[in-house]
Every structure is written in C-alpha cells, then in structure tokens.
Design a protein around this motif. Sequence first.
Motif, PDB file in Angstrom:
ATOM      1  N   ILE A  99      -2.876  -1.284  -5.830  1.00 28.53           N
ATOM      2  CA  ILE A  99      -2.682  -2.098  -4.908  1.00 28.53           C
ATOM      3  C   ILE A  99      -3.794  -2.941  -5.102  1.00 28.53           C
ATOM      4  O   ILE A  99      -4.443  -3.269  -4.266  1.00 28.53           O
ATOM      5  N   VAL A 100      -3.116  -4.301  -5.270  1.00 28.31           N
ATOM      6  CA  VAL A 100      -3.833  -5.277  -4.797  1.00 28.31           C
ATOM      7  C   VAL A 100      -3.326  -6.222  -3.224  1.00 28.31           C
ATOM      8  O   VAL A 100      -1.981  -6.108  -2.794  1.00 28.31           O
TER       9      VAL A 100
ATOM     10  N   LEU B 222       1.628  -0.936  -0.192  1.00 30.07           N
ATOM     11  CA  LEU B 222      -0.090   0.212  -0.347  1.00 30.07           C
ATOM     12  C   LEU B 222       1.144   1.183   0.213  1.00 30.07           C
ATOM     13  O   LEU B 222       0.869   1.960  -0.632  1.00 30.07           O
ATOM     14  N   TRP B 223       1.840   1.042   0.792  1.00 28.59           N
ATOM     15  CA  TRP B 223       2.331   2.160   0.676  1.00 28.59           C
ATOM     16  C   TRP B 223       3.570   2.990  -0.404  1.00 28.59           C
ATOM     17  O   TRP B 223       3.720   3.745  -1.127  1.00 28.59           O
ATOM     18  N   ALA B 224       4.108   1.123  -0.960  1.00 28.23           N
ATOM     19  CA  ALA B 224       4.569   1.649  -2.137  1.00 28.23           C
ATOM     20  C   ALA B 224       4.148   1.938  -3.619  1.00 28.23           C
ATOM     21  O   ALA B 224       4.420   2.664  -3.888  1.00 28.23           O
ATOM     22  N   GLY B 225       2.916   0.883  -3.231  1.00 30.99           N
ATOM     23  CA  GLY B 225       2.023   1.686  -4.529  1.00 30.99           C
ATOM     24  C   GLY B 225       2.100   2.586  -4.715  1.00 30.99           C
ATOM     25  O   GLY B 225       1.951   3.805  -5.754  1.00 30.99           O
ATOM     26  N   LEU B 226       1.587   3.887  -3.171  1.00 30.78           N
ATOM     27  CA  LEU B 226       0.814   5.096  -3.496  1.00 30.78           C
ATOM     28  C   LEU B 226       1.838   5.550  -2.982  1.00 30.78           C
ATOM     29  O   LEU B 226       2.161   6.778  -4.601  1.00 30.78           O
ATOM     30  N   ALA B 227       3.231   5.235  -2.887  1.00 33.39           N
ATOM     31  CA  ALA B 227       4.406   6.227  -3.028  1.00 33.39           C
ATOM     32  C   ALA B 227       5.633   6.433  -4.154  1.00 33.39           C
ATOM     33  O   ALA B 227       5.320   6.999  -4.823  1.00 33.39           O
ATOM     34  N   GLY B 228       4.625   4.978  -5.269  1.00 40.00           N
ATOM     35  CA  GLY B 228       5.013   5.001  -6.437  1.00 40.00           C
ATOM     36  C   GLY B 228       4.061   5.315  -7.390  1.00 40.00           C
ATOM     37  O   GLY B 228       4.287   4.895  -8.962  1.00 40.00           O
TER      38      GLY B 228
END
Length: 319
Positions: free
Chosen positions: A189-190, A178-184
């Motif tokens: 995001i699954v 979640l955090w990486a998907g939002l920041a990236g």
Amino acid sequence: MKKIGVLTSGGDSPGMNAAIRAVVRKAIYHNLEVYGVYGGYLGLINGNIKKLELGSVGDIIHRGGTMLYSARCEEFKTKEGQLKGVEQLKKHGIDGLVVIGGDGSYRGAKALTELGFPCVGVPGTIDNDIPGTEHTIGFDTALNTVIDAIDKIRDTASSHERTFVVEVMGRNAGDIALWAGLAGGAEAIVIPEENYDINEIADRLKRSHERGKRHSIIIVAEGVCRGEELSKQITEATGFATWVTVLGHVQRGGSPSAFDRVLASRLGARAVELLIEGKGGRAVGIRKNQVVDYDFDEVFSNEHTLDLELCKLSKELSI
C-alpha cells in the motif's frame, strides 16, 4: 432562528443526500423553514435558492451525489464574493446555514460566520480527511466500492498471473488506500503519509513469487504518484508484467452504505440543533460513536492523521 439554508460544496460524496434530508426534516420538525442553495457557493452568489418542503427530500436517502448540486467558485474566496453571498441570504430572510462538504467548504462557512452569519459544517468527503471527526460522510461507501473493484481485479490477476497496480483517490490522505488495501489483502500500500521504498515492494513481490504466488495487488493513493508511474518502477525492479487500473470518479458514486446513511442523518440533525441553539462557526463530527461539535479553528489548526498501526498490520499480514 426561523429560516435556515443548506448547501453542498466541493466534491460530491455518497450520503450527502441523506444529510440534506436530515437537515430539512429536522428543521421542519422544529417548525423552521428550510431553503436549499443550489450549486454550492456559486449558487449562493447567484441567488439560486429555493424553499424545500418535506416532499422535496423524499426518496433521496438512498441516492448518491447531491440533489443540491455542487460547483467550484473562485469568487467566493474573495471578500466581495462572500459579501454577495451574505446579501443573498439576507434577501431570502435566512438566519443560518448548514454547509456540507470538505476543507474548502468549511473555509467558506467560517468566512460567512466571521461576517456575522452563523454557519455549521457537516463533513462530506470520501477522503476522510477532516480533522476532528473519525469518519466523514461518503468514506465508508467509497471504501466498499474500492474493495469490490479489488476483489474483481484479483480474479483477472490470478487468471493471467499478473501484478496489478490499483490507483485510488486520496490527494493528501491515504485513508482509502490504506483501509482498502488492508481489507482487500493487498501486497503493498503506497500512501502520502509514509515514504515508500520500491526495492522493499519488489522484494516482497519476489518472495511471494518464489513461494508460488502468481498474482499480486498493489494499492497506490493518487497523491503519491500515478499508477502508471508506480507500475513502471515495479516492472523495472522485478521484471514482472504489471497492469494498471485507475478507479477514478467511480469511487464517488453509488448508493450510500447503511453506515453513511446513519452517519449523515445524525450529523445533519445535530447541525440544525446547533443553529437553533444560536451556535455558528462550528463543525460536527463523530468520535467513539458519539456526535460532537467543535470550532472551525480546530479543523484548520490541526492536520489529518492516519492510523499508521494499520500500515504496520498490513505489512505483517502480507508477508
């Protein structure tokens, strides 16, 4: 309290060495002797215990992994194994133990405390899945490792006009994804905490394609499904060529971030203070940037929760 021990257990995480350093130096500052247990609970059962000095933890604050090593130990899950551990601690004259690790490590520490040997848990895991603390040691570093990889994968994805599925760690917790998907800037995001709809993901990718975007990034936590499986579903639903990257154990390695070094130092030092105060069966953590401690039962009676508002925000920003 004259002698304390410290061990690391379970999966390693960046910042464990910084926590060990804090435990050793805080203890010596208060005129305590410190003993390192090498190889986790297995090393405890086997008596692999050595005295640590100030120099023993010099030049380790920046190193990933754990200088005390780690190992899985099925025997320590039994009463007989736990009693062997207590016997070794008594043999070395150790009065209290700091255990750095995750949920399984805490269960071992709780068992020792119930046998009359005080233990304090320090949360060391990249999954960020320990109830009672907002951050675990290693999560920030792992997150930045994943983001760095996503940024580089995006270069290739845009060059070849491809959709990439990136599989990250997180067996039961979607924090990294979640955090990486939002920041990236991921398109989808699954995570384990939320059911996913492959048709919704496909529609989003198609809309992006229609407005001229030729590459996309999908992040999936390993606890939901394998990257190859999700990739196949996406290709079948969209017809787009999809590539997969599994980041694997690279997420656990590397020099800890400044945040993780400071967090580890604060939590490791507080763990020693609790033992000096005669308190065992406690876990330390961070809430609203304040160091806290709480009973092990609070860890086991509560479930890790994820801020699903971040999921909502990610979807709103990836339209």
